[in-house]
Design a protein around this motif. Structure first.
Motif, short mmCIF file in Angstrom:
data_model
loop_
_atom_site.label_atom_id
_atom_site.label_comp_id
_atom_site.label_asym_id
_atom_site.label_seq_id
_atom_site.Cartn_x
_atom_site.Cartn_y
_atom_site.Cartn_z
N HIS A 104 24.93 -37.22 -3.51
CA HIS A 104 23.96 -36.16 -3.23
C HIS A 104 23.96 -35.81 -1.76
CE1 HIS A 104 20.31 -33.82 -3.22
NE2 HIS A 104 19.70 -34.68 -2.43
N ARG A 105 24.06 -36.82 -0.90
CA ARG A 105 24.07 -36.57 0.54
C ARG A 105 25.32 -35.78 0.94
NH1 ARG A 105 25.37 -35.48 4.70
NH2 ARG A 105 25.39 -36.47 6.73
N ALA A 109 25.74 -31.86 2.68
CA ALA A 109 26.54 -31.55 3.86
C ALA A 109 27.58 -30.48 3.56
CB ALA A 109 27.21 -32.82 4.38
N GLU A 110 28.24 -30.60 2.42
CA GLU A 110 29.27 -29.62 2.07
C GLU A 110 28.64 -28.26 1.75
OE1 GLU A 110 31.57 -31.29 -1.07
OE2 GLU A 110 32.74 -32.58 0.28
N ALA A 111 27.45 -28.24 1.17
CA ALA A 111 26.77 -26.97 0.90
C ALA A 111 26.39 -26.27 2.20
CB ALA A 111 25.53 -27.21 0.05
N ARG A 112 25.96 -27.04 3.21
CA ARG A 112 25.62 -26.43 4.50
C ARG A 112 26.88 -25.88 5.18
NH1 ARG A 112 22.91 -30.23 6.10
NH2 ARG A 112 20.84 -29.38 5.80
N ALA A 113 27.99 -26.63 5.09
CA ALA A 113 29.24 -26.15 5.70
C ALA A 113 29.76 -24.91 4.98
CB ALA A 113 30.27 -27.26 5.70
N ALA A 114 29.67 -24.90 3.65
CA ALA A 114 30.13 -23.74 2.88
C ALA A 114 29.26 -22.52 3.15
CB ALA A 114 30.15 -24.08 1.39
N GLU A 119 30.77 -19.27 1.76
CA GLU A 119 31.39 -19.73 0.52
C GLU A 119 30.37 -20.50 -0.30
OE1 GLU A 119 34.67 -22.05 1.73
OE2 GLU A 119 35.82 -20.38 2.58
N GLU A 120 30.81 -20.91 -1.48
CA GLU A 120 29.94 -21.69 -2.37
C GLU A 120 30.60 -23.05 -2.62
OE1 GLU A 120 27.78 -21.42 -6.77
OE2 GLU A 120 28.96 -19.73 -5.98
N ALA A 121 29.87 -24.11 -2.38
CA ALA A 121 30.42 -25.46 -2.53
C ALA A 121 30.09 -26.01 -3.91
CB ALA A 121 29.85 -26.38 -1.45
N ALA A 122 30.98 -26.88 -4.38
CA ALA A 122 30.75 -27.55 -5.65
C ALA A 122 29.71 -28.65 -5.49
CB ALA A 122 32.06 -28.14 -6.17
N SER A 123 28.96 -28.90 -6.55
CA SER A 123 27.93 -29.94 -6.53
C SER A 123 28.32 -31.03 -7.53
CB SER A 123 26.57 -29.34 -6.88
OG SER A 123 25.56 -30.31 -6.79
N ASP A 348 31.40 -35.29 5.38
CA ASP A 348 32.06 -34.11 4.82
C ASP A 348 33.36 -33.77 5.53
OD1 ASP A 348 29.85 -33.61 6.77
OD2 ASP A 348 30.81 -31.62 6.86
N THR A 349 33.63 -34.38 6.69
CA THR A 349 34.89 -34.12 7.39
C THR A 349 36.05 -34.92 6.80
OG1 THR A 349 34.43 -35.86 9.01
CG2 THR A 349 33.67 -33.63 9.54
N VAL A 350 35.76 -35.83 5.88
CA VAL A 350 36.80 -36.63 5.22
C VAL A 350 37.09 -36.01 3.85
CG1 VAL A 350 37.49 -38.92 4.43
CG2 VAL A 350 35.94 -38.68 6.39
#
Length: 504
Positions: A104-105, A109-114, A119-123, A348-350
């Motif tokens: 979830h965490r 992070a990926e949603a904020r970067a997307a 863009e739209e990030a996967a959950s 999220d950088t990994v």
């Protein structure tokens, strides 16, 4: 005053006390589950506070829902495996809950970067919750269906055949139906994908445990003596040769070093436990090393994995190079001893941090201390499984329980060793932590079998039924000849009936 000899109190003085029944410890299990729910809820609060900068009552409901789900599992264990080890299920619940929190965490992070990129990030967290519920339902089904682990020996060869087919199926299918991220280990079905190798390892463990029990004497027979070492006979090397060929086939055709190493390690350990001969381990490791050298010299993807392992910075910018390993090492270095705090790192950088590299994400935000604590939970889980395997009364249960417990530790070593650059990186998941439905389903089947073996190990033995006294054969029985008196004649020794009456 002395009591009559036949009175109950007098009889109690001369009878041994019955053995005290072993406590089921289900109350301890429930308390530990509640403690696990508290830790998971507190971790979720930290993530939400650091990521969203606010708190809501939703985290409390999430924690209560988590506790309710595992309370159902607790009630099932109380009903169908009441004497099972009370620590196994809480350890699994804690690992699964921490995995959900970290996934979830990473989603946040990926949603904020997307969002910054438009863009739209996967959950992945909602799917992991769904897979957890399905896995627990399967867990309940296994507990109910397998009432005695020894019944699995009836289907040993069927399990072996199905396991080999499941393991080899992705290799023979087209890449469009089986390949993800360069590894042909998937079976893509309409609407979802499944990794059959996760289930194959359990089926093959059942087969090898049954096979080794039935053929144990063959593997303990020594052959020729070479340099002071008693080698096995050539005709008894069949299973280990088949295992080596299957593993090398996985390594070559499916490009999956992790599954090959995991499967071969489990077979070697079960063979050593069955025979207590170290020569089998030496032979197995020698054959696997020789096969690995041959594969390295023939196949480029094996060479790439080794190059990434030796120096990930040198191949940092190459396609399929060491970027992922290097980023994971940077994250672990950033975390240091105590971590950056949940929700304050940059996992999220990994790439693939929610699956293969979730241990790097945990190490960054919880530090060396937090990651070590998680590894200790795994060790506790495996230790309790090994303890149950040693205590169970049948040899098949000992081998199967030992194999299942070692599989958890072996899989953890393979993936964490790859993340920390101890061994070449592999594609296996971290049990109970990583996102992935196949891994979660298979590992809950594994836990259900461990609990079944643990229940058999801790269950008090039923008192033996008294054997019936043997009766003498009819030909040896004592007989008495009785002669009917003739009318008007007496018979010596006859009993005269009472007057006016008959003999009773």
């Amino acid at each position: 005053m002395a009591q009559p000899a036949g009175s109950p109190s007098a009889a109690a003085q001369y009878t041994t006390n019955p053995p005290r029944e072993l406590p089921t410890r289900r109350g301890t299990e429930l308390v530990l589950l509640a403690f696990s729910a508290f830790i998971v809820t507190f971790a979720l609060i930290l993530v939400q506070a650091n990521q969203e900068q606010e708190l809501s009552w939703s985290v409390v409901w999430y924690g209560l829902a988590y506790l309710a789900i595992f309370s159902v599992a607790h009630l099932a264990v109380r009903r169908w495996a009441p004497y099972a080890d009370p620590l196994i299920l809480p350890c699994v619940a804690l690992l699964n809950g921490l995995g959900l929190v970290m996934i979830h965490r990473i989603d946040l992070a990926e949603a904020r970067a997307a969002l910054a990129k438009g863009e739209e990030a996967a959950s992945y967290a909602p799917r992991q919750v769904l897979f957890t519920v399905i896995a627990l339902a399967l867990f309940l089904g296994i507990l109910i269906a397998v009432s005695d682990h020894r019944k699995l020996t009836r289907y040993a060869y069927t399990c072996g055949l199905v396991g080999i087919v499941a393991l080899a199926l992705p290799a023979v299918l087209p890449s469009s139906l089986s390949e993800v991220n360069g590894a042909k280990v998937w079976l893509k079905l309409p609407g979802f994908s499944i990794q059959p190798g996760e289930f194959a390892k359990i089926l093959l463990m059942i087969f090898f445990a049954s096979f080794l029990v039935s053929k144990r004497e063959l593997f303990m027979t020594a052959g020729k003596r070479v340099l002071g070492v008693e080698l096995p006979r050539a005709r008894d090397l069949g299973p280990i040769i088949i295992s080596a060929v299957v593993c090398l086939g996985i390594l070559v055709f499916e490009k999956d070093l992790g599954t090959a190493l995991l499967f071969f390690g489990i077979v070697l350990v079960m063979l050593y436990v069955a025979t207590e001969r170290i020569i089998w381990v030496v032979l197995g490791l020698s054959m696997f090393s020789l096969g690995g050298i041959i594969a390295f010299s023939l196949f480029t993807h094996v060479q790439q994995r080794v190059a990434n392992w030796i120096d990930p910075l040198e191949t940092y910018n190459d396609p399929g190079g060491g970027y992922q390993i290097a980023q994971g090492l940077f994250g672990l270095g950033t975390g240091g001893m105590f971590g950056t705090g949940l929700g304050l790192g940059r996992p999220d950088t990994v790439p693939e941090s929610h699956t293969d590299f979730i241990s790097a994400a945990l190490g960054e935000e919880l530090g060396f201390v937090g990651l070590s604590a998680i590894i200790l939970v795994y060790l506790l889980l495996a230790m309790r499984g090994m303890r149950s395997a040693l205590a169970v009364r049948d040899t098949f249960g000992k081998l199967l329980g030992g194999g299942l417990s070692f599989a958890i530790i072996m899989q953890l070593f393979v993936i964490v060793g790859g993340v920390t650059k101890l061994i070449p990186m592999t594609g296996v998941t971290t049990p109970f932590l990583s996102a992935g439905g196949s891994s979660l389903l298979a590992n809950y089947i594994l836990v259900a079998l461990l609990l079944r073996i643990s229940d058999a190990a801790r269950r008090p033995q039923q008192p033996a039924k008294p054997k019936p006294m043997p009766q003498a054969p009819l030909a040896e029985a004592h007989t008495v000849m009785v002669q009917r008196p003739q009318p008007g004649q007496g018979m010596a020794g006859a009993v005269n009936p009472p007057e006016g009456g008959r003999l009773p």
